[in-house]
Write a protein that holds these residues in place. Structure first.
Motif, PDB file in Angstrom:
ATOM      1  N   SER A   1      -0.949  12.659 -16.880  1.00  0.00           N
ATOM      2  CA  SER A   1      -2.110  13.043 -17.672  1.00  0.00           C
ATOM      3  C   SER A   1      -3.306  13.445 -16.816  1.00  0.00           C
ATOM      4  CB  SER A   1      -2.502  11.907 -18.629  1.00  0.00           C
ATOM      5  OG  SER A   1      -2.520  10.662 -17.970  1.00  0.00           O
ATOM      6  N   ASP A   2      -3.255  13.156 -15.517  1.00  0.00           N
ATOM      7  CA  ASP A   2      -4.288  13.653 -14.596  1.00  0.00           C
ATOM      8  C   ASP A   2      -3.927  15.037 -14.077  1.00  0.00           C
ATOM      9  OD1 ASP A   2      -4.751  10.352 -13.183  1.00  0.00           O
ATOM     10  OD2 ASP A   2      -5.820  11.359 -14.805  1.00  0.00           O
TER      11      ASP A   2
ATOM     12  N   SER B   1       5.199  21.811 -15.345  1.00  0.00           N
ATOM     13  CA  SER B   1       3.937  22.076 -16.026  1.00  0.00           C
ATOM     14  C   SER B   1       4.035  21.602 -17.468  1.00  0.00           C
ATOM     15  CB  SER B   1       3.601  23.565 -15.979  1.00  0.00           C
ATOM     16  OG  SER B   1       4.591  24.326 -16.653  1.00  0.00           O
ATOM     17  N   LYS B   2       2.902  21.593 -18.124  1.00  0.00           N
ATOM     18  CA  LYS B   2       2.871  21.127 -19.522  1.00  0.00           C
ATOM     19  C   LYS B   2       1.937  21.984 -20.335  1.00  0.00           C
ATOM     20  CE  LYS B   2       2.163  16.946 -22.313  1.00  0.00           C
ATOM     21  NZ  LYS B   2       1.034  17.417 -23.162  1.00  0.00           N
ATOM     22  N   ASP B   3       2.403  22.384 -21.482  1.00  0.00           N
ATOM     23  CA  ASP B   3       1.577  23.090 -22.452  1.00  0.00           C
ATOM     24  C   ASP B   3       0.952  22.031 -23.354  1.00  0.00           C
ATOM     25  OD1 ASP B   3       0.686  24.343 -24.844  1.00  0.00           O
ATOM     26  OD2 ASP B   3       1.924  26.077 -24.380  1.00  0.00           O
TER      27      ASP B   3
ATOM     28  N   LYS C   1      -0.033   5.283 -10.632  1.00  0.00           N
ATOM     29  CA  LYS C   1       0.647   6.085  -9.612  1.00  0.00           C
ATOM     30  C   LYS C   1       2.173   6.070  -9.765  1.00  0.00           C
ATOM     31  CE  LYS C   1      -3.090   5.413  -6.281  1.00  0.00           C
ATOM     32  NZ  LYS C   1      -3.686   6.724  -6.584  1.00  0.00           N
ATOM     33  N   LEU C   2       2.634   5.876 -10.987  1.00  0.00           N
ATOM     34  CA  LEU C   2       4.073   5.894 -11.248  1.00  0.00           C
ATOM     35  C   LEU C   2       4.685   7.229 -10.830  1.00  0.00           C
ATOM     36  CD1 LEU C   2       6.588   4.553 -12.542  1.00  0.00           C
ATOM     37  CD2 LEU C   2       5.897   5.608 -14.699  1.00  0.00           C
ATOM     38  N   ILE C   3       3.915   8.268 -10.987  1.00  0.00           N
ATOM     39  CA  ILE C   3       4.425   9.594 -10.670  1.00  0.00           C
ATOM     40  C   ILE C   3       4.918   9.684  -9.223  1.00  0.00           C
ATOM     41  CG2 ILE C   3       2.155  10.495 -10.032  1.00  0.00           C
ATOM     42  CD1 ILE C   3       2.997  13.169 -11.280  1.00  0.00           C
TER      43      ILE C   3
ATOM     44  N   GLY D   1       5.961  13.952 -31.753  1.00  0.00           N
ATOM     45  CA  GLY D   1       5.454  12.633 -32.098  1.00  0.00           C
ATOM     46  C   GLY D   1       4.892  11.852 -30.932  1.00  0.00           C
ATOM     47  N   TYR D   2       4.741  12.496 -29.816  1.00  0.00           N
ATOM     48  CA  TYR D   2       4.247  11.810 -28.606  1.00  0.00           C
ATOM     49  C   TYR D   2       2.753  12.059 -28.511  1.00  0.00           C
ATOM     50  CZ  TYR D   2       4.223  10.085 -23.797  1.00  0.00           C
ATOM     51  OH  TYR D   2       3.993   9.356 -22.644  1.00  0.00           O
ATOM     52  N   THR D   3       1.974  10.998 -28.698  1.00  0.00           N
ATOM     53  CA  THR D   3       0.529  11.162 -28.806  1.00  0.00           C
ATOM     54  C   THR D   3      -0.251  10.400 -27.737  1.00  0.00           C
ATOM     55  OG1 THR D   3       0.417   9.343 -30.386  1.00  0.00           O
ATOM     56  CG2 THR D   3       0.676  11.563 -31.292  1.00  0.00           C
ATOM     57  N   HIS D   4       0.454   9.841 -26.767  1.00  0.00           N
ATOM     58  CA  HIS D   4      -0.269   9.114 -25.714  1.00  0.00           C
ATOM     59  C   HIS D   4      -1.136  10.076 -24.921  1.00  0.00           C
ATOM     60  CE1 HIS D   4       1.854   5.365 -26.354  1.00  0.00           C
ATOM     61  NE2 HIS D   4       3.003   6.019 -26.331  1.00  0.00           N
ATOM     62  N   THR D   5      -2.374   9.709 -24.709  1.00  0.00           N
ATOM     63  CA  THR D   5      -3.288  10.547 -23.942  1.00  0.00           C
ATOM     64  C   THR D   5      -3.240  10.202 -22.459  1.00  0.00           C
ATOM     65  OG1 THR D   5      -5.071   9.004 -24.444  1.00  0.00           O
ATOM     66  CG2 THR D   5      -4.820  10.921 -25.889  1.00  0.00           C
TER      67      THR D   5
END
Length: 133
Positions: free
Chosen positions: A53-54, A70-72, A105-107, A26-30
């Motif tokens: 997301s970058d 990583s992210k799929d 730049k929260l990351i 349900g997480y749809t933030h781009t």
């Protein structure tokens, strides 16, 4: 409804590997920032790694060179591959996700973040990892 569910925890010997997964239902933030955090009994929660997301990544100094985040995109799953594990008492690893608005730049702040719930409203229940010597 957003739901984060971690899996992949368990026991491993020092030097071994383990891969954690976090399904972001349900997480749809781009535009997003995702993080892995861990907490050992009696200790504060600490940031382990981040992915945004970058496709930027960030790691705590104590995992650099050994962990990979990583992210799929298609499956909407966040991973944390942990190699060459050092002995560690049972810790709970949790994934977290930002909402629609978060600091730029929260990351970069993840490894030193003291109050991650301030910026990460979505959390999984965690998965326990134990590394024996």
């Amino acid at each position: 409804q957003v739901q984060l569910v971690e899996s992949g925890g368990g026991s491993v010997q020092a030097g071994g590997s383990l891969t954690l997964s976090c399904v972001l239902s349900g997480y749809t933030h781009t535009s997003y920032c995702l993080g892995w955090f861990r907490q050992a009994p009696g200790k504060e929660r600490e940031g382990v790694a981040g992915f945004d997301s970058d496709h930027s990544t960030r790691y705590a100094d104590f995992v650099k060179g050994r962990f990979t985040v990583s992210k799929d995109k298609a499956q909407n799953i966040l991973y944390l591959q942990m190699n060459n594990r050092s002995p560690e008492a049972a810790s709970v690893y949790s994934c977290a996700a930002t909402g629609g608005v978060f600091p730029a730049k929260l990351i970069e702040d993840i490894p030193s973040m003291k109050d991650p719930r301030r910026h990460f409203p979505y959390w999984g229940q965690g998965t326990q990892v134990t590394v024996s010597s």
